[in-house]
Design an enzyme around this catalytic site. Sequence first.
Site, PDB file in Angstrom:
ATOM      1  N   TRP A 296       7.215 -19.531  15.827  1.00 38.68           N
ATOM      2  CA  TRP A 296       7.667 -21.033  15.933  1.00 38.68           C
ATOM      3  C   TRP A 296       6.922 -21.888  17.275  1.00 38.68           C
ATOM      4  O   TRP A 296       6.508 -22.810  16.990  1.00 38.68           O
ATOM      5  CB  TRP A 296       8.702 -21.443  15.055  1.00 38.68           C
ATOM      6  CG  TRP A 296       9.394 -20.744  14.110  1.00 38.68           C
ATOM      7  CD1 TRP A 296       9.742 -20.450  13.752  1.00 38.68           C
ATOM      8  CD2 TRP A 296       8.326 -20.820  12.843  1.00 38.68           C
ATOM      9  NE1 TRP A 296      10.359 -20.058  12.211  1.00 38.68           N
ATOM     10  CE2 TRP A 296       9.536 -20.370  11.442  1.00 38.68           C
ATOM     11  CE3 TRP A 296       7.130 -21.352  12.941  1.00 38.68           C
ATOM     12  CZ2 TRP A 296       8.167 -20.256  10.273  1.00 38.68           C
ATOM     13  CZ3 TRP A 296       6.193 -21.362  11.002  1.00 38.68           C
ATOM     14  CH2 TRP A 296       7.202 -21.374  10.590  1.00 38.68           C
TER      15      TRP A 296
ATOM     16  N   HIS B 202      10.673 -24.701  17.039  1.00 44.25           N
ATOM     17  CA  HIS B 202      12.038 -24.525  16.901  1.00 44.25           C
ATOM     18  C   HIS B 202      13.016 -25.375  17.145  1.00 44.25           C
ATOM     19  O   HIS B 202      14.248 -25.238  16.772  1.00 44.25           O
ATOM     20  CB  HIS B 202      12.099 -23.376  18.262  1.00 44.25           C
ATOM     21  CG  HIS B 202      12.542 -22.176  17.474  1.00 44.25           C
ATOM     22  ND1 HIS B 202      13.361 -21.103  17.168  1.00 44.25           N
ATOM     23  CD2 HIS B 202      10.956 -21.158  18.376  1.00 44.25           C
ATOM     24  CE1 HIS B 202      12.725 -19.772  17.223  1.00 44.25           C
ATOM     25  NE2 HIS B 202      11.267 -19.528  17.607  1.00 44.25           N
TER      26      HIS B 202
ATOM     27  N   ASP C 177      13.454 -18.034  24.112  1.00 47.43           N
ATOM     28  CA  ASP C 177      11.561 -17.112  24.288  1.00 47.43           C
ATOM     29  C   ASP C 177      11.493 -17.873  25.936  1.00 47.43           C
ATOM     30  O   ASP C 177      10.102 -16.580  26.260  1.00 47.43           O
ATOM     31  CB  ASP C 177      10.633 -18.230  23.304  1.00 47.43           C
ATOM     32  CG  ASP C 177      10.455 -17.834  22.460  1.00 47.43           C
ATOM     33  OD1 ASP C 177      10.739 -16.628  21.752  1.00 47.43           O
ATOM     34  OD2 ASP C 177       9.934 -18.790  21.103  1.00 47.43           O
TER      35      ASP C 177
ATOM     36  N   ARG D 189      14.098 -14.428  27.724  1.00 46.80           N
ATOM     37  CA  ARG D 189      13.153 -12.920  27.594  1.00 46.80           C
ATOM     38  C   ARG D 189      12.284 -12.219  28.158  1.00 46.80           C
ATOM     39  O   ARG D 189      11.714 -10.523  28.453  1.00 46.80           O
ATOM     40  CB  ARG D 189      12.305 -12.883  25.682  1.00 46.80           C
ATOM     41  CG  ARG D 189      11.591 -13.500  26.233  1.00 46.80           C
ATOM     42  CD  ARG D 189      10.945 -13.515  24.251  1.00 46.80           C
ATOM     43  NE  ARG D 189      10.392 -11.864  24.518  1.00 46.80           N
ATOM     44  CZ  ARG D 189       9.339 -12.157  22.855  1.00 46.80           C
ATOM     45  NH1 ARG D 189       9.030 -13.229  21.541  1.00 46.80           N
ATOM     46  NH2 ARG D 189       9.274 -10.435  22.881  1.00 46.80           N
TER      47      ARG D 189
ATOM     48  N   HIS E  55      14.080 -10.444  18.785  1.00 48.31           N
ATOM     49  CA  HIS E  55      13.311 -11.706  18.548  1.00 48.31           C
ATOM     50  C   HIS E  55      12.401 -11.557  16.719  1.00 48.31           C
ATOM     51  O   HIS E  55      11.761 -12.305  15.564  1.00 48.31           O
ATOM     52  CB  HIS E  55      12.538 -12.021  19.064  1.00 48.31           C
ATOM     53  CG  HIS E  55      12.564 -12.921  20.856  1.00 48.31           C
ATOM     54  ND1 HIS E  55      12.718 -14.404  20.621  1.00 48.31           N
ATOM     55  CD2 HIS E  55      13.070 -12.489  21.619  1.00 48.31           C
ATOM     56  CE1 HIS E  55      12.947 -14.499  21.311  1.00 48.31           C
ATOM     57  NE2 HIS E  55      13.740 -13.452  22.108  1.00 48.31           N
TER      58      HIS E  55
ATOM     59  N   HIS F  17      18.794 -19.800  18.087  1.00 47.27           N
ATOM     60  CA  HIS F  17      16.887 -19.234  18.082  1.00 47.27           C
ATOM     61  C   HIS F  17      16.930 -18.524  16.532  1.00 47.27           C
ATOM     62  O   HIS F  17      15.280 -18.123  16.225  1.00 47.27           O
ATOM     63  CB  HIS F  17      16.858 -18.568  20.021  1.00 47.27           C
ATOM     64  CG  HIS F  17      14.967 -18.427  19.927  1.00 47.27           C
ATOM     65  ND1 HIS F  17      14.093 -19.374  20.220  1.00 47.27           N
ATOM     66  CD2 HIS F  17      14.136 -17.608  19.458  1.00 47.27           C
ATOM     67  CE1 HIS F  17      12.972 -18.956  19.997  1.00 47.27           C
ATOM     68  NE2 HIS F  17      13.243 -17.678  20.043  1.00 47.27           N
TER      69      HIS F  17
ATOM     70  N   ASP G 202      13.691 -17.454  13.991  1.00 51.82           N
ATOM     71  CA  ASP G 202      12.893 -16.468  13.785  1.00 51.82           C
ATOM     72  C   ASP G 202      12.890 -16.064  12.781  1.00 51.82           C
ATOM     73  O   ASP G 202      11.263 -15.352  12.182  1.00 51.82           O
ATOM     74  CB  ASP G 202      13.257 -15.377  14.794  1.00 51.82           C
ATOM     75  CG  ASP G 202      12.341 -16.032  16.788  1.00 51.82           C
ATOM     76  OD1 ASP G 202      11.636 -16.808  17.532  1.00 51.82           O
ATOM     77  OD2 ASP G 202      12.625 -14.870  17.640  1.00 51.82           O
TER      78      ASP G 202
ATOM     79  N   HIS H 162       7.239 -12.313  11.952  1.00 50.15           N
ATOM     80  CA  HIS H 162       8.589 -11.487  13.149  1.00 50.15           C
ATOM     81  C   HIS H 162       9.091 -10.856  11.961  1.00 50.15           C
ATOM     82  O   HIS H 162      10.014 -10.493  12.716  1.00 50.15           O
ATOM     83  CB  HIS H 162       9.804 -13.085  13.403  1.00 50.15           C
ATOM     84  CG  HIS H 162       9.246 -13.325  14.220  1.00 50.15           C
ATOM     85  ND1 HIS H 162       9.528 -13.483  15.572  1.00 50.15           N
ATOM     86  CD2 HIS H 162       8.037 -14.553  14.363  1.00 50.15           C
ATOM     87  CE1 HIS H 162       9.205 -13.718  16.698  1.00 50.15           C
ATOM     88  NE2 HIS H 162       8.266 -14.780  15.818  1.00 50.15           N
TER      89      HIS H 162
ATOM     90  N   HIS I 224      -0.681 -14.134  14.598  1.00 52.95           N
ATOM     91  CA  HIS I 224       0.397 -14.353  14.501  1.00 52.95           C
ATOM     92  C   HIS I 224       0.761 -15.833  14.946  1.00 52.95           C
ATOM     93  O   HIS I 224       1.721 -16.842  15.187  1.00 52.95           O
ATOM     94  CB  HIS I 224       1.165 -13.262  15.626  1.00 52.95           C
ATOM     95  CG  HIS I 224       2.940 -13.110  16.166  1.00 52.95           C
ATOM     96  ND1 HIS I 224       3.680 -12.846  15.361  1.00 52.95           N
ATOM     97  CD2 HIS I 224       3.288 -14.507  16.987  1.00 52.95           C
ATOM     98  CE1 HIS I 224       4.886 -12.972  15.401  1.00 52.95           C
ATOM     99  NE2 HIS I 224       4.873 -13.949  16.632  1.00 52.95           N
TER     100      HIS I 224
ATOM    101  N   ASP J 180       3.031 -18.880  14.676  1.00 51.54           N
ATOM    102  CA  ASP J 180       3.276 -20.081  15.471  1.00 51.54           C
ATOM    103  C   ASP J 180       3.449 -21.031  15.678  1.00 51.54           C
ATOM    104  O   ASP J 180       4.144 -22.399  15.527  1.00 51.54           O
ATOM    105  CB  ASP J 180       3.507 -18.947  16.560  1.00 51.54           C
ATOM    106  CG  ASP J 180       4.692 -17.606  16.709  1.00 51.54           C
ATOM    107  OD1 ASP J 180       5.880 -17.394  15.609  1.00 51.54           O
ATOM    108  OD2 ASP J 180       3.816 -16.437  17.680  1.00 51.54           O
TER     109      ASP J 180
END
Length: 290
Positions: free
Chosen positions: A21, A26, A62, A65, A77, A133, A137, A143, A169, A173
């Site tokens: 996203w 988010h 994000d 990670r 995620h 979060h 997702d 996702h 993707h 996002d």
Amino acid sequence: MKTAAVLAFSASLFAQGAYSWGAMGHATVAYIASNYMNGAAKTFVSHILDGATPASVASWADTYRYTAAGRFSAGFHYIDAHDTVPHSCNIDLERDCGAEGCVVYAIANYTERVQMTNLTAIERTDALKFIIHFLGDITQPLHTENLDVGGNDITVQWGEGSKSKTNLHAIWDRQIPETLAGGSTDAVAEKFAKAIVKDIESGIYKDQKDSWVSCDSITKGAACPKVWAADANSFVCTVVLPNGVDAVQGTDLSTEYYEKAAPIARQQLAKGGYRLGMWLNSIAAAVNSR
């Protein structure tokens, strides 16, 4: 020494959902949620986050990670649906949630952890930041899909010109929600969220919102997150790739494709925010009842 198979797995793990996203998306989910948090939830969240707001930590996972400490969370995620797009879209936890974990079980796990008073303050804070979060997702259709690494390996364009190349993707996002919102800043996200809340309260989502939280029990483990994942995954067949990969590969998605996809992306952000607000209310109620 790592084997080729392990290296390939690791690359896939970090490629999948590289943005999720985007920060603006988010933050939008978090701002929407803040409108639906009751007093107990606001107090609980402020305490756990040490005064920070949900929007301010919405993209923490994000960033985390990609750190050495947070590497373990990369697979949390998303969930890799091994379905047959565009003919059939579905979620099967035994089939799709790998040994490294997935977003469905991650939501269940961190929902439990944030309530555990025997954990450290940092552990509970991280748990809440993950929840904020991951409830975003899990509403992003790609996702919840394995095909071509959740669309990361499907090359598309956004606008004309040599610099327009991207992947499917990333389109979901960032480009679609940011085009909808009119930018990528936090201020844009807050304004976008207000417009969505208005539609939840009295507009196009008014008659839909109850169905978004038809499963809302935090005591059922992965049951509700699975429902949400299946809901998002259904759009892979109907909206994201209704005619398969070949129909979008190498094409500009900023015109006709965007017109069809944008309302669904906006609706999914609305769902994520509304669910998150209600989920946090339930968590706070459970903690306060002990």
